[in-house]
Write an enzyme that holds these catalytic residues in place. Structure first.
Site, PDB file in Angstrom:
ATOM      1  N   HIS A   1      37.387  44.935  31.897  1.00  0.00           N
ATOM      2  CA  HIS A   1      38.761  45.237  31.452  1.00  0.00           C
ATOM      3  C   HIS A   1      38.711  46.092  30.183  1.00  0.00           C
ATOM      4  CE1 HIS A   1      40.895  42.080  33.882  1.00  0.00           C
ATOM      5  NE2 HIS A   1      39.677  41.606  33.923  1.00  0.00           N
TER       6      HIS A   1
ATOM      7  N   GLU B   1      40.901  47.724  28.832  1.00  0.00           N
ATOM      8  CA  GLU B   1      42.163  47.671  28.077  1.00  0.00           C
ATOM      9  C   GLU B   1      42.091  46.740  26.870  1.00  0.00           C
ATOM     10  OE1 GLU B   1      41.832  46.832  31.238  1.00  0.00           O
ATOM     11  OE2 GLU B   1      42.615  44.839  31.653  1.00  0.00           O
TER      12      GLU B   1
ATOM     13  N   CYS C   1      39.286  45.243  37.686  1.00  0.00           N
ATOM     14  CA  CYS C   1      38.834  43.925  38.145  1.00  0.00           C
ATOM     15  C   CYS C   1      39.256  43.673  39.597  1.00  0.00           C
ATOM     16  CB  CYS C   1      39.323  42.855  37.184  1.00  0.00           C
ATOM     17  SG  CYS C   1      38.350  41.354  37.307  1.00  0.00           S
TER      18      CYS C   1
HETATM   19  N1  GLN Z   1      40.378  37.262  41.288  1.00  0.00           N
HETATM   20  C1  GLN Z   1      39.307  38.131  41.000  1.00  0.00           C
HETATM   21  C2  GLN Z   1      38.065  37.382  40.551  1.00  0.00           C
HETATM   22  O1  GLN Z   1      38.108  36.254  40.192  1.00  0.00           O
HETATM   23  C3  GLN Z   1      39.673  39.161  39.958  1.00  0.00           C
HETATM   24  C4  GLN Z   1      40.001  38.599  38.613  1.00  0.00           C
HETATM   25  C5  GLN Z   1      40.687  39.577  37.704  1.00  0.00           C
HETATM   26  O2  GLN Z   1      41.336  40.523  38.143  1.00  0.00           O
HETATM   27  N2  GLN Z   1      40.622  39.333  36.400  1.00  0.00           N
HETATM   28  O3  GLN Z   1      36.997  37.933  40.579  1.00  0.00           O
END
Ligand code: GLN
Length: 564
Positions: A532, A534, A404
């Site tokens: 994600h 995970e 992410c």
């Molecule tokens: N801050 C980033 C976003 O809002 C990544 C978010 C995250 O890592 N879950 O896109």
């Protein structure tokens, strides 16, 4: 109140953070071994509607469910809807142990209960009445629990109450539990109290006093525990068991040891050794059902998995540059996903959490790792160090997985290094960047409120054939979970980026949103995912993406040792 479902309430004593979630999951597991259809509810007594706006340092990781729930505080009214998919990290533990996908409505917070009560009052739902905690809030809690029990046709619902007995905010929940025990037939409820049994080095003894106090507090709320689970470094000594039994008014056999273990997945087996499963079923007057052969809920299959975790000997060292390392649970799903992937390849993980501060020497910190996982996150702090970590991975060809935020920062590093875009950034970090290579999603541009407003939940992903990601999943279509507002800006992926090896390896089903990127290099595994993986990793079924990353890390380690 009528239901065929039985309830196991789990409360905590002495101190929070002693692994009540693992206990609840292990209780669920031993009930699954007996063939029961179970699920779990987690009560979080804080006033937040959900944990989505909490800093991970405050409360550990925020878990994401597959489903996004439209929570309507006033039943039957569409006027105000809150989207909930961001829930307590314990749900990660439940899903990993139990192999079920749990609906976000299973995370009940005081915030939700009070919000519902107050907004319902304004709608005239309690006309003529004085609205009070008892019965209005407690009724709402009971209704939420009964609805889950009946809609999902459960044999048993485990209800874990967060925090510790004695916290002001949890009182209304304990009161609701008391009423449920009173209103349901005998043998429909069991109370399990999980406490800490400290060891006094000075006297060389485990001490029962804090637990005695906590049980008294529970009793003064009208609740008598049926089972006491003592969290301690070493198994509970005979004398302490006898003392706890006497002072807590429960049989000796109902005092259960929960010592430090090599792997948390061992706990259900330890409970079985202490005959807890049979004891619990006895309280609930339940006879074990026939258990079908299944990797997820079969005792002998679980035994094999635990062996896998215990037998992994060689280590693979993964560096995790990031910023929420003040508590160990901030990235618990990632840590577990790495572990799952490693043990299935015969390795155990050594995780090096790098808490990036201004003067962190990134190269020095990363010098002996076998792989780098760039963590998710929000906001400016530590960002430049994280970008440098991605750059270091590209230079030294260290296996790299960016999750992410980690994927976004990998892209920024790529743009700065290979496209010469000086000052390239995410508009989250620098709204005035000359090169907004990571920018707000279109769907986010009009969003004003925080909390449940990100792109959330399990979504379909279309993978490009021939990519590292495709090699990992061996499928063109997958579903993984998301939580973000920003995304990789496709405007910056033109010819030059492609010449320098950048590949878009997956997109959303509209083809517009980039879901992952990688570099097409024969000798370097480097992938960034906007999703994600995970959250879907399980001890018996590691994530495909983490497994591929781990394979690359292990090979990197082997090659390194050959050249030394
Ligand atoms: N801050 C980033 C976003 O809002 C990544 C978010 C995250 O890592 N879950 O896109």
């Amino acid at each position: 109140m009528s239901t065929r479902c039985k309830f196991v309430f789990i409360t905590g004593g002495v101190m929070s953070g002693i692994g009540k979630g693992v206990v609840t999951s292990s209780l669920g597991k031993i009930l699954q071994f007996r063939g029961f259809n179970i699920s779990v509810v987690k009560i979080d007594p804080y006033l937040n509607v959900d944990p989505g706006t909490l800093n991970p340092i405050e409360h550990g990781e925020c878990f994401i469910t597959h489903h996004v729930w439209d929570f309507k505080p006033v039943a039957g009214s569409d006027e105000r809807i809150y989207r909930i998919s961001e829930i307590d990290q314990d749900f990660g533990t439940y899903e990993r142990f139990l192999g079920i996908e749990i609906h976000p409505s299973h995370n009940i917070t005081s915030g939700q209960i009070y919000l519902s009560t107050i907004l319902s009052e304004r709608k005239g739902k309690f006309l003529g009445r004085t609205v009070q905690i008892i019965p209005h809030c407690t009724n709402m809690i009971k209704e939420r629990l009964m609805q889950i029990a009946n809609d999902e046709d459960l044999d048993i619902l485990l209800v874990e109450c967060g925090g510790t007995v004695g916290d002001l905010e949890s009182d209304i929940f304990l009161e609701a539990f008391r009423q449920i025990r009173l209103e349901l037939p005998k043998n429909y409820t069991a109370f399990v109290h999980v406490t800490l049994i400290p060891y006094s080095r000075a006297v060389g003894q485990q001490k029962s006093k804090p637990t005695q106090h906590s049980v008294k507090m529970l009793q003064s709320a009208g609740l008598q525990p049926d089972i006491l689970i003592g969290r301690s470094e070493k198994p509970l000594e005979k004398e302490i068991k006898a003392k706890l039994s006497l002072f807590s008014n429960i049989p000796n056999t109902a005092v259960i040891s929960n010592p430090d273990l090599e792997s948390v997945y061992e706990l259900p087996l330890l409970f079985e050794d202490q005959k807890l499963g049979d004891f619990l079923c006895n309280i609930l007057d339940l006879k074990a059902k026939l258990v079908s052969y299944s990797k997820v809920n079969n005792y002998s299959e679980w035994l094999k998995i635990v062996e896998l975790f215990k037998n992994a000997k060689e280590t693979v060292k993964i560096a995790m540059p990031g910023k929420y390392f003040n508590i160990s649970d901030s990235y618990i799903s990632i840590n577990d996903a790495l572990k799952h992937a490693a043990v299935h390849q015969g390795y155990k993980t050594e995780l090096k959490m790098i808490n990036i501060v201004e003067d962190t020497n990134i190269e020095e910190e990363l010098k002996d790792c076998d792989g780098i996982l760039l963590t998710p996150g929000f906001g400016e702090r530590a960002v430049e160090g994280m970008i440098k970590s991605a750059e270091h991975a590209m230079e030294k060809k260290i296996p790299f997985l960016g999750i992410c935020f980690g994927a976004q920062l990998f892209f920024i590093a790529f743009c700065r290094k290979y496209l010469g875009l000086k000052g390239a950034n995410s508009t989250e970090i620098d709204p005035n960047t000359p090169y907004p290579v990571v920018d707000l999603l279109d769907s986010q541009k009009d969003v004003k409120e925080k909390g449940g407003t990100m792109r959330l939940g399990g979504l379909k992903i279309i993978i490009e054939e021939g990519t590292q990601l495709f090699k990992a999943y061996k499928k063109k279509e997958i579903v993984e979970r998301f939580r973000h507002r920003y995304h990789i800006n496709s405007k910056y992926i033109k010819e030059e980026a492609k010449i320098n090896g950048l590949v878009i390896s997956s997109r959303d089903k509209s083809g517009i949103i980039i879901n992952s990127i990688e570099l097409n290099r024969e000798d370097h595994w480097i992938v960034g995912t906007q999703f994600h993986p995970e959250f879907k990793s399980r001890p018996y079924r590691p994530s495909e993406c983490y497994s591929a990353f781990m394979r690359a890390c292990i090979n990197f380690k082997k090659d390194k040792s050959k050249t030394i």
